[in-house]
Scaffold this motif. Structure first.
Motif, PDB file in Angstrom:
ATOM      1  N   ALA A  12       0.902  -1.283  -0.284  1.00  0.00           N
ATOM      2  CA  ALA A  12      -0.352   0.056   0.350  1.00  0.00           C
ATOM      3  C   ALA A  12       0.578   1.027   0.271  1.00  0.00           C
ATOM      4  N   VAL A  13       0.493   2.300  -0.908  1.00  0.00           N
ATOM      5  CA  VAL A  13       1.208   3.073  -0.884  1.00  0.00           C
ATOM      6  C   VAL A  13       0.068   4.473  -0.979  1.00  0.00           C
ATOM      7  N   SER A  14       0.900   5.569  -0.581  1.00  0.00           N
ATOM      8  CA  SER A  14       0.223   6.866   0.025  1.00  0.00           C
ATOM      9  C   SER A  14      -0.257   7.397  -1.111  1.00  0.00           C
ATOM     10  N   LEU A  15      -0.651   8.332  -1.451  1.00  0.00           N
ATOM     11  CA  LEU A  15      -1.485   9.383  -2.917  1.00  0.00           C
ATOM     12  C   LEU A  15      -0.531  10.169  -2.910  1.00  0.00           C
ATOM     13  N   ASP A  16       0.485  10.853  -2.003  1.00  0.00           N
ATOM     14  CA  ASP A  16       1.785  11.417  -1.756  1.00  0.00           C
ATOM     15  C   ASP A  16       3.587  10.489  -1.883  1.00  0.00           C
ATOM     16  N   GLY A  17       3.370   8.942  -2.314  1.00  0.00           N
ATOM     17  CA  GLY A  17       4.478   7.962  -2.306  1.00  0.00           C
ATOM     18  C   GLY A  17       4.852   7.579  -1.256  1.00  0.00           C
ATOM     19  N   CYS A  18       4.546   7.152   0.092  1.00  0.00           N
ATOM     20  CA  CYS A  18       5.412   7.253   0.795  1.00  0.00           C
ATOM     21  C   CYS A  18       4.346   5.666   0.813  1.00  0.00           C
ATOM     22  N   ILE A  19       5.426   4.431   2.357  1.00  0.00           N
ATOM     23  CA  ILE A  19       4.687   3.520   1.900  1.00  0.00           C
ATOM     24  C   ILE A  19       4.052   3.268   3.559  1.00  0.00           C
TER      25      ILE A  19
END
Length: 175
Positions: A12-19
């Protein structure tokens, strides 16, 4: 003749590209409305080997009170620390050599995380699939999925799937 194996990143990844958050937190995922297991079970049934970095392994073992969650599937942990193998995992220093050998053995590998391991395997062009489940969350700061790279790569979109407010993006590496 053995079929060549493949290595897949599934996370899974956030919209700003963080895991994860800077302190390795993933509690933000609990605030997103999903559906069932958000595709985890279907993916997990396709892999026979798991590979992860040491920080991911240590975090996971802490979160599960020491219970290894991938029992029955060979596990490998990439670590500079010298550790003895456990009942479930072996420790190694060389992720690229490991993945190449597992692929030669026809294994379907789940690269569990973390981002430094994923980066090293992308740099070596050993990632065959990216299955990213996007969460509608902007963390603002956190552990990025991708770091700047010397190697440009292209992936083709295989499929998308919605799980509540999550969207799974399934990419295959272009030949």
């Amino acid at each position: 003749m053995t079929m060549a194996g493949e290595a897949a990143v599934f996370l899974a990844v956030s919209l700003d590209g963080c895991i994860a958050t800077r302190d390795d937190g993933v509690d933000w995922l609990n605030n997103v409305r999903g559906e069932g297991d958000n595709g985890y079970g279907a993916f997990y049934s396709t892999v026979d080997t798991v590979v992860m970095g040491r920080r991911t392994y240590d975090w996971m073992m802490e979160e599960t009170d020491g219970e290894y969650p991938y029992e029955g599937k060979p596990g490998y942990v990439i670590s500079e620390d010298r550790r003895r193998p456990t009942e479930h995992v072996s420790f190694t220093k060389s992720p690229v050599n490991l993945i190449q050998q597992l692929k030669r053995d026809g294994r379907r590998i789940w690269i569990v995380g973390g981002s430094l391991l994923i980066h090293s395997l992308l740099e070596a062009e050993e990632v065959d699939e990216l299955i990213l489940t996007m969460a509608p969350v902007i963390l603002g700061d956190g552990i990025p999925l991708f770091y700047k790279s010397r190697v440009a790569q292209s992936f083709s979109l295989k499929s998308t799937r919605r799980y509540g407010d999550f969207v799974e993006l399934h990419y295959l590496k272009e030949a």
